[in-house]
Write an enzyme that holds these catalytic residues in place. Structure first.
Site, mmCIF file in Angstrom:
data_model
loop_
_atom_site.group_PDB
_atom_site.id
_atom_site.type_symbol
_atom_site.label_atom_id
_atom_site.label_comp_id
_atom_site.label_asym_id
_atom_site.label_seq_id
_atom_site.Cartn_x
_atom_site.Cartn_y
_atom_site.Cartn_z
ATOM 1 C CD GLU A 149 -4.572 -7.907 1.724
ATOM 2 O OE1 GLU A 149 -5.425 -7.188 2.262
ATOM 3 O OE2 GLU A 149 -3.349 -7.688 1.823
ATOM 4 C CG ASP A 180 -1.741 -0.318 -2.997
ATOM 5 O OD1 ASP A 180 -2.656 -0.162 -2.159
ATOM 6 O OD2 ASP A 180 -0.939 0.588 -3.296
ATOM 7 C CD GLU A 217 -2.678 -1.451 2.431
ATOM 8 O OE1 GLU A 217 -2.752 -0.545 3.255
ATOM 9 O OE2 GLU A 217 -3.263 -2.551 2.575
#
Ligand code: 9MR
Length: 582
Positions: free
Chosen positions: A302, A234, A184
């Site tokens: 994710e 990210d 990120e």
């Protein structure tokens, strides 16, 4: 009868219709639909007294995807042993430590590395025949403060960064197949994505070292574990500008380091994939194409898909979520040749980091949801259910404003006469400040009291929306246009009672006060109606947002009442509804 037909469609594709557990699920869904109140539905879905059987007879997800890509999930210490571990082992081929390998837990104090918890997880995962992915060597969250404190010299920061990365990567060498080396680092929706350096988050590592920190940490990881695939990871990558900035960053770094231990420095890009049912798969596909064109491996790292609210899923929301998962997995199958893995972020709704919006494949009793069947067999699921989406309307949330003119004071008891409105749907990958509001009205004004909790109280950023602040959106005529018209307005107040307005003329006559205590603050506002003469039962377009800044002065979280698209600042058609009652 209709209900049974609907529910049956979810399950026929996997021949589970006559199965006892499917029967139990059907009963739960019938209760939800037949009884009109959402609260009852929530109770049915949330019933934790049912045994957690691990749904032993559902087909294995990883088996279905064996010839496409490894499917993964996360693991935490609570998953060791019992039905949760059995389920992980059955459905997933590769696991990520949800928290245990993050810098804060591995090196909370300088030079003291605590690997015990992470080692236990890795040992259990490998012993059970699964693989392990490492997460994460560098992040602006969940890192100890000492490691890159403001004011620290650049050399010291580089030393801390490389020591951590090298020690951790070396420790797990041979036991993890890949690493999220950096998490990120790019801001949301960067205005100038061609310039990736200008698109970097002003994180502590950036501030102490500068943009070079990225290359430095990847090199350290490559040196310590040359065999592990090294990833940049990210969220919100379906945003075109963010994807472009990441693309430019990885491209340049790999062009400058084409032969870092025999190959380019960055092996892969992780698309986190924290999605909502409205996420457009076409945007995901565009991003996949863009990253694939770099020649790097791409993984979904994710994945979850938020649906519903307050741990409650209506039949429509279950279906929408199933369809969203099916569409995504259909897309992933198409790109299977270039996907490294597809990892879910959370085994079940009960333990997901986003538990309120029930984003997982399994419910709180570890039973498969329509989302599971959608992911398992996208084509059949879509063929059977996609046509039914039109049956379900997407209603915005509705709240009530009670009649009365309170003093601009937290202590006025009149506030308590209005029902609370929860502002707790998170739309960034971080759960920070949240709160609740009460709203009143009279013929001239709308009054709101908004209490924010769990805030870091920071206003260092020059952009007001990056400061700890609340926002109120009004569409007085409730026209639901997709652009701001004369009767629309966005009112923002930070914890220091500094105000900003969009558009600026709506500031006329606006009043506010703020009451601060520790990590919470309460904003009280009085907003003049500008274009309508409100009456009992008038419906106005309305939304609420809380911006949560980090201690470093960057917006790290956004909590909203209704609009989870994040476009309320420009699109009143996304607002919820406020009914003025007496
Ligand atoms: O799922 C993780 C949750 O348990 C933690 O409390 C949270 C905050 O650190 O981090 C969650 O995982 C994050 C992941 O590590 C990186 N991408 C965003 C995820 C959600 O915040």
């Amino acid at each position: 009868m209709k209900i049974f037909i609907c529910v049956k469609r979810f399950y026929t594709s996997s021949n589970l219709w006559f199965d006892l557990k499917a029967g139990l699920l059907i009963c739960l869904l019938v209760i939800m639909v037949v009884l009109p109140c959402g609260g009852v539905a929530a109770k049915a879905i949330r019933d934790e007294s049912k045994p957690q059987t691990g749904a032993a007879d559902t087909p294995a997800l990883k088996g279905r995807y064996q010839s496409f890509f490894p499917v993964g999930n996360v693991i935490s210490p609570r998953d060791l042993g019992g039905p949760r571990f059995e389920m992980l082992q059955k459905h997933f081929a590769v696991l990520t430590a949800e928290n245990a390998m993050k810098p804060l837990y591995i090196q909370g104090n300088p030079g003291v590395f605590t690997f015990e918890t992470a080692d236990k997880l890795v040992d259990a995962v490998l012993k059970a025949g699964m693989k392990m992915h490492g997460h994460t060597l560098t992040w602006h969250q969940q890192s100890p403060e000492w490691i890159n404190k403001e004011g620290m010299g650049r050399d010291e920061a580089i030393e801390n960064l490389t020591t951590h990365a090298k020690t951790v990567a070396a420790h797990f060498r041979g036991r993890v197949v890949s690493w999220d080396v950096l998490n990120e680092a790019i801001i949301d929706n960067p205005p100038n994505p061609e310039d990736w350096r200008a698109s970097l988050r002003q994180s502590p590592w950036y501030k102490t070292i500068g943009p070079e920190y990225i290359e430095i940490v990847f090199k350290a990881a490559r040196e310590a574990d040359p065999d592990a695939k090294l990833y940049y990871n990210d969220y919100n990558m379906d945003n075109r500008n963010k994807a472009l900035a990441v693309f430019n960053m990885v491209k340049e770094i790999n062009e400058q380091n084409p032969n870092a231990g025999g190959r380019p420095l960055i092996d892969g890009i992780g698309i986190q994939g924290h999605y909502r049912t409205k996420t457009n798969p076409e945007n995901v596909a565009n991003t996949l194409e863009r990253f694939i064109s770099l020649g790097v491996e791409v993984s979904i790292t994710e994945l979850d898909v938020q649906s519903g609210y307050n741990s409650t899923l209506s039949e429509a929301q279950l279906l929408e979520q199933g369809i969203a998962y099916a569409r995504l997995f259909a897309l992933f199958k198409k790109y299977a040749a270039v996907l490294g893995r597809v990892t879910m972020w959370g085994l079940d709704d009960g333990t997901s980091w986003l538990t309120q919006t029930s984003p997982a494949l399994f419910d709180r009793n570890l039973q498969p949801k329509p989302a599971f069947w959608g992911a398992l067999d996208p084509a059949s699921f879509l063929a059977e259910n996609e046509g039914r989406l039109a049956d379900f309307k997407n209603e915005p949330l509705q709240a009530q404003a009670h009649y009365g003119a309170p003093a601009l004071d937290i202590a006025d008891p009149l506030w308590q006469s209005a029902p609370p409105i929860r502002i707790n749907q998170y739309i960034m990958a971080w759960q920070g400040a949240q709160g609740s509001a009460r709203v009143l009205w009279d013929e001239q004004h709308l009054y709101a009291l908004i209490t924010v909790t769990n805030a870091e109280l920071n206003k260092a950023n020059r952009s007001p929306h990056e400061q700890d602040s609340v926002e109120i959106f009004l569409d007085e005529g409730n026209h639901k246009s997709s652009y701001m018209q004369d009767d629309d307005g966005q009112y923002r107040v930070n914890f220091d009672n500094e105000r900003s307005f969009n558009p600026s003329p709506i500031a006329a006559g606006f009043e506010s006060r703020v009451f601060v205590s520790d990590k919470s603050y309460t904003v009280v506002v009085k907003i003049p109606f500008r274009t309508i003469e409100p009456k009992e039962d008038t419906l106005i377009g309305f939304d609420l947002q809380i911006n949560g800044a980090s201690a470093q002065g960057i917006r790290q979280s956004i909590a909203v009442w209704n609009d989870i698209t994040g476009s309320a600042w420009q699109d009143p058609s996304c607002y919820g509804l406020l009914k003025l009652v007496k």
